[in-house]
Motif scaffolding. Structure first.
Motif, PDB file in Angstrom:
ATOM      1  N   GLY A 147       0.599  14.398  -5.489  1.00 14.62           N
ATOM      2  CA  GLY A 147       0.883  15.828  -5.428  1.00 14.62           C
ATOM      3  C   GLY A 147       0.295  16.562  -6.619  1.00 14.62           C
ATOM      4  O   GLY A 147      -0.304  17.637  -6.481  1.00 14.62           O
ATOM      5  N   HIS A 148       0.434  15.983  -7.798  1.00 14.41           N
ATOM      6  CA  HIS A 148      -0.116  16.593  -9.012  1.00 14.41           C
ATOM      7  C   HIS A 148      -1.636  16.630  -8.952  1.00 14.41           C
ATOM      8  O   HIS A 148      -2.267  17.636  -9.297  1.00 14.41           O
ATOM      9  CB  HIS A 148       0.348  15.800 -10.233  1.00 14.41           C
ATOM     10  N   TRP A 149      -2.235  15.534  -8.501  1.00 11.87           N
ATOM     11  CA  TRP A 149      -3.698  15.480  -8.415  1.00 11.87           C
ATOM     12  C   TRP A 149      -4.247  16.486  -7.413  1.00 11.87           C
ATOM     13  O   TRP A 149      -5.335  17.033  -7.602  1.00 11.87           O
ATOM     14  CB  TRP A 149      -4.146  14.072  -8.033  1.00 11.87           C
ATOM     15  N   VAL A 195       3.841  13.733   7.385  1.00 13.85           N
ATOM     16  CA  VAL A 195       2.909  12.761   6.799  1.00 13.85           C
ATOM     17  C   VAL A 195       3.546  11.381   6.754  1.00 13.85           C
ATOM     18  O   VAL A 195       2.925  10.376   7.133  1.00 13.85           O
ATOM     19  CB  VAL A 195       2.480  13.210   5.387  1.00 13.85           C
ATOM     20  N   LEU A 196       4.798  11.318   6.302  1.00 12.29           N
ATOM     21  CA  LEU A 196       5.472  10.026   6.183  1.00 12.29           C
ATOM     22  C   LEU A 196       5.639   9.361   7.549  1.00 12.29           C
ATOM     23  O   LEU A 196       5.368   8.156   7.702  1.00 12.29           O
ATOM     24  CB  LEU A 196       6.837  10.208   5.523  1.00 12.29           C
ATOM     25  N   LEU A 197       6.069  10.130   8.543  1.00 16.08           N
ATOM     26  CA  LEU A 197       6.234   9.563   9.883  1.00 16.08           C
ATOM     27  C   LEU A 197       4.886   9.183  10.501  1.00 16.08           C
ATOM     28  O   LEU A 197       4.788   8.206  11.244  1.00 16.08           O
ATOM     29  CB  LEU A 197       6.966  10.549  10.788  1.00 16.08           C
ATOM     30  N   GLY A 198       3.861   9.947  10.178  1.00 13.12           N
ATOM     31  CA  GLY A 198       2.528   9.581  10.653  1.00 13.12           C
ATOM     32  C   GLY A 198       2.074   8.245  10.073  1.00 13.12           C
ATOM     33  O   GLY A 198       1.493   7.412  10.784  1.00 13.12           O
ATOM     34  N   PRO A 256       2.512  14.052  -1.056  1.00 11.31           N
ATOM     35  CA  PRO A 256       2.254  14.121   0.397  1.00 11.31           C
ATOM     36  C   PRO A 256       3.228  13.281   1.217  1.00 11.31           C
ATOM     37  O   PRO A 256       3.619  13.692   2.316  1.00 11.31           O
ATOM     38  CB  PRO A 256       0.819  13.587   0.512  1.00 11.31           C
ATOM     39  N   LEU A 257       3.615  12.106   0.719  1.00 16.17           N
ATOM     40  CA  LEU A 257       4.533  11.258   1.485  1.00 16.17           C
ATOM     41  C   LEU A 257       5.951  11.814   1.528  1.00 16.17           C
ATOM     42  O   LEU A 257       6.796  11.281   2.256  1.00 16.17           O
ATOM     43  CB  LEU A 257       4.558   9.840   0.897  1.00 16.17           C
ATOM     44  N   LEU A 307       0.824  -1.209   0.000  1.00 17.53           N
ATOM     45  CA  LEU A 307       0.000   0.000   0.000  1.00 17.53           C
ATOM     46  C   LEU A 307       0.861   1.263   0.000  1.00 17.53           C
ATOM     47  O   LEU A 307       0.579   2.213  -0.745  1.00 17.53           O
ATOM     48  CB  LEU A 307      -0.921  -0.007   1.223  1.00 17.53           C
ATOM     49  N   ILE A 308       1.929   1.271   0.802  1.00 18.44           N
ATOM     50  CA  ILE A 308       2.794   2.454   0.860  1.00 18.44           C
ATOM     51  C   ILE A 308       3.512   2.653  -0.469  1.00 18.44           C
ATOM     52  O   ILE A 308       3.599   3.775  -0.995  1.00 18.44           O
ATOM     53  CB  ILE A 308       3.809   2.331   2.011  1.00 18.44           C
ATOM     54  N   VAL A 309       4.053   1.569  -1.049  1.00 21.11           N
ATOM     55  CA  VAL A 309       4.753   1.673  -2.333  1.00 21.11           C
ATOM     56  C   VAL A 309       3.800   2.168  -3.420  1.00 21.11           C
ATOM     57  O   VAL A 309       4.142   3.046  -4.218  1.00 21.11           O
ATOM     58  CB  VAL A 309       5.368   0.314  -2.724  1.00 21.11           C
ATOM     59  N   THR A 310       2.599   1.600  -3.456  1.00 23.26           N
ATOM     60  CA  THR A 310       1.622   2.009  -4.469  1.00 23.26           C
ATOM     61  C   THR A 310       1.254   3.479  -4.317  1.00 23.26           C
ATOM     62  O   THR A 310       1.207   4.229  -5.300  1.00 23.26           O
ATOM     63  CB  THR A 310       0.349   1.144  -4.357  1.00 23.26           C
ATOM     64  N   THR A 311       1.013   3.894  -3.073  1.00 19.06           N
ATOM     65  CA  THR A 311       0.664   5.294  -2.825  1.00 19.06           C
ATOM     66  C   THR A 311       1.806   6.221  -3.203  1.00 19.06           C
ATOM     67  O   THR A 311       1.589   7.301  -3.771  1.00 19.06           O
ATOM     68  CB  THR A 311       0.309   5.495  -1.336  1.00 19.06           C
ATOM     69  N   ALA A 312       3.040   5.799  -2.897  1.00 19.96           N
ATOM     70  CA  ALA A 312       4.204   6.628  -3.213  1.00 19.96           C
ATOM     71  C   ALA A 312       4.398   6.798  -4.712  1.00 19.96           C
ATOM     72  O   ALA A 312       4.942   7.815  -5.166  1.00 19.96           O
ATOM     73  CB  ALA A 312       5.461   6.014  -2.594  1.00 19.96           C
TER      74      ALA A 312
END
Length: 205
Positions: free
Chosen positions: A162-164, A177-180, A171-172, A152-157
């Motif tokens: 950011g463009h959207w 955000v990343l630490l959260g 955001p990551l 999930l993290i890899v896919t989101t990254a």
């Protein structure tokens, strides 16, 4: 004993060995209060920016949150000891490997942050891959949580969030955000760790 009973016995022996080797680390409920407090502060920081940092309200909230987290963790740790007892540490090798692994990931995240790429989050990719590797290493017990989280993290990254969202960067790629996200994954792993510990040490009928 038939083949099925034999395989169940081998599986239970493997679970007991895993719990014995990671007994302290599997007491997941003890770390959840601290993780919840940290996640809350990362969320507030990501949402409010610098508006609250350094203020009296921020310091008071941090002090109360940390105090409550330490108190709750101490109570939960005592409950673990009363319920499951204690095991002598097996050595420092495991702790050294954990510290070394975290240090390597931290360095890679910092390096990734210097690369001028904004469409995807290289920092998120590093953390996601690290979670996947960890999930593969402990796939028999905690991997059921870590592997999907890493995917999930890899896919989101890799998505152009950011463009959207019309932002300058992914955001990551924001530290808060990343630490959260890391803390949220850690909370889920902590719950799963407790389940593994409780299930393995439950009296057999």
């Amino acid at each position: 004993m038939d083949t099925r009973d034999d395989s169940l016995t081998r599986a239970r022996v493997a679970d007991l060995r895993f719990v014995a080797a990671h007994f302290e680390a599997l007491q997941g409920l003890a770390v959840i209060p601290g993780l919840v407090v940290i996640t809350a502060f990362f969320a507030v920081s990501a949402w409010a920016g610098d508006r609250f940092e350094g203020s009296a309200a921020w310091a008071l909230g941090a002090g109360i949150g940390i105090a409550l987290a330490l108190l709750m963790s101490a109570v939960i740790t005592r409950w673990y000891r009363r319920t499951y007892g204690q095991l002598a540490p097996s050595g420092r090798g495991g702790a050294i490997r954990w510290v070394a692994g975290v240090a390597v990931v931290a360095v890679l995240v910092v390096v990734a942050g210097t690369v001028p790429v904004t469409v995807v989050s290289l920092e998120g990719l590093v953390v996601g891959v690290a979670v996947l590797v960890l999930g593969w290493l402990v796939r028999s017990s905690l991997g059921i949580v870590l592997l999907p989280a890493g995917v999930l993290i890899v896919t989101t990254a890799m998505l152009p969030l950011g463009h959207w969202l019309g932002a300058d960067e992914h955001p990551l790629s924001h530290t808060e955000v990343l630490l959260g996200v890391v803390c949220l994954v850690w909370i889920v792993v902590a719950v799963r760790s407790h389940i593994v510990l409780a299930r393995t040490l439950r009296p057999q009928r």
